[in-house]
Design a protein around this motif. Sequence first.
Motif, PDB file in Angstrom:
ATOM      1  N   VAL A 159       0.837  -1.197   0.000  1.00 43.44           N
ATOM      2  CA  VAL A 159       0.000   0.000   0.000  1.00 43.44           C
ATOM      3  C   VAL A 159       0.871   1.246   0.000  1.00 43.44           C
ATOM      4  O   VAL A 159       0.594   2.206  -0.732  1.00 43.44           O
ATOM      5  CB  VAL A 159      -0.974  -0.005   1.198  1.00 43.44           C
ATOM      6  CG1 VAL A 159      -1.692   1.321   1.337  1.00 43.44           C
ATOM      7  CG2 VAL A 159      -1.968  -1.140   1.048  1.00 43.44           C
ATOM      8  N   GLN A 160       1.945   1.248   0.776  1.00 44.33           N
ATOM      9  CA  GLN A 160       2.850   2.397   0.784  1.00 44.33           C
ATOM     10  C   GLN A 160       3.441   2.624  -0.593  1.00 44.33           C
ATOM     11  O   GLN A 160       3.605   3.747  -1.030  1.00 44.33           O
ATOM     12  CB  GLN A 160       3.996   2.174   1.772  1.00 44.33           C
ATOM     13  CG  GLN A 160       3.604   2.231   3.208  1.00 44.33           C
ATOM     14  CD  GLN A 160       4.767   1.820   4.098  1.00 44.33           C
ATOM     15  OE1 GLN A 160       5.864   1.558   3.650  1.00 44.33           O
ATOM     16  NE2 GLN A 160       4.501   1.764   5.392  1.00 44.33           N
ATOM     17  N   ARG A 161       3.782   1.554  -1.274  1.00 46.72           N
ATOM     18  CA  ARG A 161       4.477   1.659  -2.551  1.00 46.72           C
ATOM     19  C   ARG A 161       3.524   1.913  -3.730  1.00 46.72           C
ATOM     20  O   ARG A 161       3.861   2.667  -4.640  1.00 46.72           O
ATOM     21  CB  ARG A 161       5.267   0.379  -2.791  1.00 46.72           C
ATOM     22  CG  ARG A 161       6.197   0.461  -3.955  1.00 46.72           C
ATOM     23  CD  ARG A 161       7.293  -0.557  -3.812  1.00 46.72           C
ATOM     24  NE  ARG A 161       8.180  -0.510  -4.926  1.00 46.72           N
ATOM     25  CZ  ARG A 161       9.271   0.235  -4.974  1.00 46.72           C
ATOM     26  NH1 ARG A 161       9.601   0.977  -3.967  1.00 46.72           N
ATOM     27  NH2 ARG A 161      10.043   0.222  -6.030  1.00 46.72           N
ATOM     28  N   CYS A 162       2.361   1.281  -3.694  1.00 47.47           N
ATOM     29  CA  CYS A 162       1.474   1.306  -4.855  1.00 47.47           C
ATOM     30  C   CYS A 162       0.183   2.088  -4.645  1.00 47.47           C
ATOM     31  O   CYS A 162      -0.591   2.248  -5.579  1.00 47.47           O
ATOM     32  CB  CYS A 162       1.114  -0.124  -5.259  1.00 47.47           C
ATOM     33  SG  CYS A 162       2.535  -1.159  -5.592  1.00 47.47           S
TER      34      CYS A 162
ATOM     35  N   MET B 238      -5.155  -1.612  -8.892  1.00 52.08           N
ATOM     36  CA  MET B 238      -3.707  -1.550  -9.063  1.00 52.08           C
ATOM     37  C   MET B 238      -3.010  -2.542  -8.133  1.00 52.08           C
ATOM     38  O   MET B 238      -2.083  -3.243  -8.545  1.00 52.08           O
ATOM     39  CB  MET B 238      -3.176  -0.137  -8.812  1.00 52.08           C
ATOM     40  CG  MET B 238      -1.663  -0.044  -8.941  1.00 52.08           C
ATOM     41  SD  MET B 238      -1.036   1.607  -8.677  1.00 52.08           S
ATOM     42  CE  MET B 238      -1.233   2.246 -10.320  1.00 52.08           C
ATOM     43  N   LEU B 239      -3.478  -2.616  -6.889  1.00 54.32           N
ATOM     44  CA  LEU B 239      -2.883  -3.564  -5.943  1.00 54.32           C
ATOM     45  C   LEU B 239      -3.040  -4.996  -6.441  1.00 54.32           C
ATOM     46  O   LEU B 239      -2.106  -5.797  -6.347  1.00 54.32           O
ATOM     47  CB  LEU B 239      -3.514  -3.408  -4.556  1.00 54.32           C
ATOM     48  CG  LEU B 239      -3.054  -2.215  -3.737  1.00 54.32           C
ATOM     49  CD1 LEU B 239      -3.927  -2.045  -2.501  1.00 54.32           C
ATOM     50  CD2 LEU B 239      -1.604  -2.359  -3.345  1.00 54.32           C
TER      51      LEU B 239
ATOM     52  N   THR C 206       3.850   4.527  -6.978  1.00 55.95           N
ATOM     53  CA  THR C 206       3.118   5.694  -7.458  1.00 55.95           C
ATOM     54  C   THR C 206       4.008   6.920  -7.288  1.00 55.95           C
ATOM     55  O   THR C 206       5.024   6.880  -6.581  1.00 55.95           O
ATOM     56  CB  THR C 206       1.834   5.901  -6.645  1.00 55.95           C
ATOM     57  OG1 THR C 206       2.193   6.132  -5.279  1.00 55.95           O
ATOM     58  CG2 THR C 206       0.897   4.717  -6.751  1.00 55.95           C
ATOM     59  N   VAL C 207       3.639   8.028  -7.901  1.00 54.13           N
ATOM     60  CA  VAL C 207       4.387   9.273  -7.734  1.00 54.13           C
ATOM     61  C   VAL C 207       4.413   9.649  -6.258  1.00 54.13           C
ATOM     62  O   VAL C 207       5.456  10.025  -5.715  1.00 54.13           O
ATOM     63  CB  VAL C 207       3.775  10.410  -8.590  1.00 54.13           C
ATOM     64  CG1 VAL C 207       4.385  11.755  -8.225  1.00 54.13           C
ATOM     65  CG2 VAL C 207       3.970  10.117 -10.070  1.00 54.13           C
TER      66      VAL C 207
END
Length: 167
Positions: free
Chosen positions: A3-6, A12-13, A41-42
């Motif tokens: 979740v932190q990364r994507c 998307m997950l 994500t950005v």
Amino acid sequence: LMVQRCGTNQAMLLRELEKLQVYADGRPITVDDIRLLATPTVEASIFELLDSLALGKGSAAFSIADDLLGSGERVEVLFYRILRHFQNLGRVAAMRDEGMKQDAIQTELKMKPFPVRKLMEQSSLLGTDGISRRLAVLAETDARMKGMGPLPTEMELQLCLGRLLSA
């Protein structure tokens, strides 16, 4: 970590998890697998940049900043995200020094628990003096980016990153 990364977008997950499942081929998925394959994500990349700057991870900070700029993130937007982060670090350090607990700081900043916890950790690591030095670097860079410096804004940002890491 996913979740932190994507981010929190479930579609998307799911795509990222499917990609990891194929890659892992039946073995347990590791943190290294996630870092290698999950597309950040950005927003996640910006958080990673801020962590790298606060923790003194120079090569990671420059690499992430280059990736963000290469993907179209504007120099000014990136700079002001960094500035706001260090201003928040200063606020957290001051509140912590006054004896405020994480819950009270969270309420005061109107932020979720995870970012406040990260700010608490980073402000403890850097200390009030370290945060002040970095805020001085950011103030100078802000002036230079607004016409007081002769360099293009992207170069000013790169110099700022180096100065933040050595402050």
